[in-house]
Scaffold this motif. Sequence first.
Motif, short mmCIF file in Angstrom:
data_model
loop_
_atom_site.label_atom_id
_atom_site.label_comp_id
_atom_site.label_asym_id
_atom_site.label_seq_id
_atom_site.Cartn_x
_atom_site.Cartn_y
_atom_site.Cartn_z
N LEU A 159 112.34 -39.60 60.56
CA LEU A 159 111.59 -40.77 61.00
C LEU A 159 110.95 -41.50 59.81
CD1 LEU A 159 109.89 -39.33 64.22
CD2 LEU A 159 111.66 -41.10 64.10
N SER A 160 110.54 -40.74 58.79
CA SER A 160 109.98 -41.37 57.59
C SER A 160 111.00 -42.27 56.93
CB SER A 160 109.50 -40.29 56.61
OG SER A 160 108.42 -39.55 57.16
N PHE A 161 112.23 -41.81 56.85
CA PHE A 161 113.29 -42.63 56.26
C PHE A 161 113.57 -43.85 57.12
CE2 PHE A 161 113.98 -39.13 53.46
CZ PHE A 161 114.72 -39.63 52.39
N GLU A 162 113.49 -43.69 58.43
CA GLU A 162 113.78 -44.82 59.33
C GLU A 162 112.72 -45.91 59.23
OE1 GLU A 162 114.24 -43.42 63.29
OE2 GLU A 162 116.13 -42.35 62.90
N HIS A 163 111.48 -45.53 58.95
CA HIS A 163 110.38 -46.49 58.96
C HIS A 163 109.85 -46.82 57.56
CE1 HIS A 163 109.90 -46.47 63.36
NE2 HIS A 163 110.23 -45.19 63.28
N MET B 295 105.47 -46.53 52.91
CA MET B 295 106.09 -45.81 54.02
C MET B 295 105.00 -45.32 54.96
SD MET B 295 106.79 -42.43 55.15
CE MET B 295 107.07 -41.26 53.82
N VAL B 296 105.29 -45.32 56.25
CA VAL B 296 104.35 -44.81 57.25
C VAL B 296 104.81 -43.41 57.64
CG1 VAL B 296 103.34 -45.12 59.51
CG2 VAL B 296 103.91 -47.11 58.12
N PRO B 297 104.11 -42.38 57.18
CA PRO B 297 104.55 -41.01 57.50
C PRO B 297 104.30 -40.68 58.97
CG PRO B 297 102.46 -40.98 56.32
CD PRO B 297 102.92 -42.40 56.33
N ILE B 298 105.33 -40.26 59.66
CA ILE B 298 105.25 -39.99 61.10
C ILE B 298 105.41 -38.49 61.34
CG2 ILE B 298 106.31 -40.44 63.34
CD1 ILE B 298 107.29 -43.10 62.20
N ARG B 299 104.49 -37.93 62.09
CA ARG B 299 104.56 -36.51 62.45
C ARG B 299 105.15 -36.35 63.84
NH1 ARG B 299 99.07 -33.54 61.91
NH2 ARG B 299 100.48 -31.77 62.15
#
Length: 269
Positions: free
Chosen positions: A154-158, A139-143
Amino acid sequence: MSNQTMTQSAGIALTKLRTGVQLAMLAVLGQWAYYGVFRCPYLIPFVSCETCPVITCWGRITSYFWGFWLLLPVSVLLAGRAFCGWLCPGGFVNQLIGKFSLLKLRKRNRFVRFAPAGMAIALAAVAIIWFGMDNPRMMVPIRTGGDVLDSVRLSFEHASFAWLVRTFIILGLAAAGLLVANLWCRFVCPTGGLLELFKGMAIFRVFKTSACNDCDACLRVCEMGTRPDETNCTNCGDCLQSCPVDAIKFGKRGNSNEQHAPDARTKVF
């Protein structure tokens, strides 16, 4: 004051103390546990923190990371699975959920006897992913400027399919605690399974003496649906005030004049 009255008073005080410790540990480790479930980019959370790109996660703090992983072996040597019953924030949350569950399963039957083997299965799966697959990042964690909930969305989306499966399994099993009390902690948790394997080495423990008459009063008050010193006992001490014949003690292993009940060491693992 009789010995039984003193034991019951000590048990009540111990329960209050445990609740206070659990609240303190929720404040200390709660945010890390939250990030581990919702924001950790690895399939297995809590083990790859030093290389994690989520710089806001508390696991990036060296003292938290190594302090936690040193605490586990020390705690199991001192008091078996006491970490589960006293210190684990996830255990505390599952305990609260369990108060509203439909099925307490505070009885002895074939299912309750063998279901804890699920912890061994989960532990084996974790070992395969960690050692065999090198704990892949999925997963790519997005801030998003400090908005935690939006970051989680957004984490769930990506996230990859594997990460989503892992996360929804965890959330689903936690939610299933509304059906079966403490289902995650009793039958699934890999950390609990690991501690269960080694808790026989503990110096201190809650145990039954030869005065035990198998009335199961302790089992009926136990959140983990077990009896002292048996599978899933977390040395929480809640049962100390329940025994009508004062057959439950807490003390140093091998340093008691009381004999154990014959089946006190029955375990699944």
